[in-house]
Write a protein that holds these residues in place. Structure first.
Motif, mmCIF file in Angstrom:
data_model
loop_
_atom_site.group_PDB
_atom_site.id
_atom_site.type_symbol
_atom_site.label_atom_id
_atom_site.label_comp_id
_atom_site.label_asym_id
_atom_site.label_seq_id
_atom_site.Cartn_x
_atom_site.Cartn_y
_atom_site.Cartn_z
ATOM 1 N N ASN A 86 -6.234 67.616 -59.515
ATOM 2 C CA ASN A 86 -5.452 66.468 -59.974
ATOM 3 C C ASN A 86 -4.960 66.608 -61.414
ATOM 4 O O ASN A 86 -4.199 65.767 -61.887
ATOM 5 N N THR A 87 -5.351 67.695 -62.103
ATOM 6 C CA THR A 87 -4.803 67.903 -63.446
ATOM 7 C C THR A 87 -3.344 68.339 -63.392
ATOM 8 O O THR A 87 -2.625 68.203 -64.379
ATOM 9 N N ALA A 88 -2.897 68.856 -62.247
ATOM 10 C CA ALA A 88 -1.506 69.310 -62.139
ATOM 11 C C ALA A 88 -0.554 68.152 -62.406
ATOM 12 O O ALA A 88 0.407 68.275 -63.178
ATOM 13 N N TYR A 89 -0.802 67.012 -61.771
ATOM 14 C CA TYR A 89 0.045 65.840 -61.976
ATOM 15 C C TYR A 89 -0.097 65.338 -63.412
ATOM 16 O O TYR A 89 0.882 64.921 -64.040
ATOM 17 N N GLU A 90 -1.306 65.386 -63.920
ATOM 18 C CA GLU A 90 -1.562 64.859 -65.256
ATOM 19 C C GLU A 90 -0.785 65.622 -66.324
ATOM 20 O O GLU A 90 -0.251 65.021 -67.262
ATOM 21 N N VAL A 91 -0.680 66.951 -66.187
ATOM 22 C CA VAL A 91 -0.018 67.741 -67.231
ATOM 23 C C VAL A 91 1.466 67.957 -66.966
ATOM 24 O O VAL A 91 2.235 68.197 -67.905
ATOM 25 N N GLY A 92 1.886 67.862 -65.696
ATOM 26 C CA GLY A 92 3.273 68.204 -65.401
ATOM 27 C C GLY A 92 3.972 67.309 -64.411
ATOM 28 O O GLY A 92 5.072 67.637 -63.953
ATOM 29 N N GLY A 93 3.364 66.163 -64.061
ATOM 30 C CA GLY A 93 4.017 65.194 -63.183
ATOM 31 C C GLY A 93 4.268 65.710 -61.782
ATOM 32 O O GLY A 93 3.648 66.675 -61.323
#
Length: 341
Positions: free
Chosen positions: A153-160
């Motif tokens: 879920n860090t993918a969305y957090e750093v790059g939407g």
């Protein structure tokens, strides 16, 4: 006044009233369309990611079951559906989105529609899965740094949305034809617009974090309760994301069943309320970011019922580096993703 003249005057008055009503009706329809169309936020994922992606499957049209001349698409399709704990707006914060600024993907599902679109497979990706996150383009022309062994879920957090899609495609090898994201408030409003959903819980739930208390059994939930169920984690199973995923999958089937039961296309009032609720909290790729495109897509799912929706979770194992995290269980996970191509 002679009878003939009186009759002609009466007809003119009636005709004027009818014309006025038609104008008002057309104006209301135009207002409704513009309101709903303007609610949707679109992200041009295809432009951002370019050609360095898995191959796109073929989507073929089929004759419309509604009797019009426009064919509806019926090819197999893969969508990435995210539920985000958006922090923007008082309503989202009140429902548990946290402080203003930033957001994370609280729920991630790859939805595979089979050819014909009368059956679907929903694959949940645990947000605690450790993955290799690729470099993702950002709106300002910069790019995120690649990272190994980080939570999904860090993918969305750093790059939407763009980075969420690229990370899923890197993990699965499957092209995401569309992207759909709904926030806390939008999900709760949608459930309320549908008149609630009925689900059966397998155990008692008393979760302080999701603010939900339910005895084991069948319940009819309103929007806030349904959102609480989707967010419940620590009060089920071992407290991991895997227990919550089971609840979320039950909710997906309940929503599909409720939409089928209501037959939304024959109820303009309920359809508008549901569309207004969901579009206000909706972000999609640019292939679905207009009301017309969404309606066409929804109509192509006219034969999909809850009993033809299969829900599974990506096979995972405890991560060697951290027992509180998981990794994809290969080769089982790879076989699952291959079956969706």
């Amino acid at each position: 006044m002679r009878p003939g003249r009186r009759k002609r005057r009466t007809l003119r008055v009636v005709g004027g009233v009818l014309a006025g009503l038609l104008v008002l009706g057309a104006g209301a329809a135009a207002w409704a369309y513009l309101r709903l169309d303007g609610n949707i936020r679109g992200v041009d994922i295809d432009q951002a990611l370019g050609d360095d992606r898995p191959a796109r499957g073929a989507a073929t049209p089929a004759p419309s079951p509604y009797g019009d001349a426009s064919p509806l698409p019926d090819g197999a399709l893969n969508l990435l559906v995210l539920g985000s704990d958006a922090r923007s707006g008082a309503e989202n914060r009140e429902l548990g989105g946290g402080e203003a600024g930033g957001a994370r993907s609280d729920t991630a599902m790859v939805v595979h529609l089979d050819a014909g679109r009368t059956s679907a497979t929903v694959v949940s990706i645990p947000r605690d899965t450790l993955v290799d996150r690729p470099s993702c383009p950002l709106e300002d022309g910069d790019a995120t740094r690649p990272a190994s062994g980080v939570m999904f879920n860090t993918a969305y957090e750093v790059g939407g949305p763009v980075c969420a899609v690229k990370t899923v495609e890197t993990l699965t090898g499957v092209r995401m034809d569309h992207y759909v994201e709904i926030d806390f408030a939008g999900f709760a409003r949608l459930v309320d617009a549908l008149g609630g959903v009925t689900v059966t819980t397998r155990q008692d739930i008393d979760d302080d974090r999701s603010h939900l208390t339910l005895d084991a059994g069948t319940h009819h939930l309103d929007g806030r309760q349904a959102l609480g169920l989707a967010r419940t984690r620590y009060a089920v199973g071992d407290g991991s994301d895997l227990g919550r995923i089971t609840l979320q999958q039950d909710l997906v089937k309940a929503l599909v069943g409720r939409i089928t039961e209501l037959d939304l296309l024959t109820s303009p009032t309920v359809l508008f309320e549901a569309a207004d609720a969901v579009t206000e909290g909706l972000t999609t790729d640019t292939g679905l970011d207009s009301l017309g495109e969404l309606v066409t897509f929804a109509r192509s799912l006219g034969g999909l019922t809850a009993d033809r929706v299969t829900t599974v979770t990506m096979p995972v194992l405890p991560a060697p580096s951290d027992p509180n995290r998981v990794v994809a269980d290969e080769p089982e996970a790879g076989r699952l993703w291959a079956s969706l191509k």
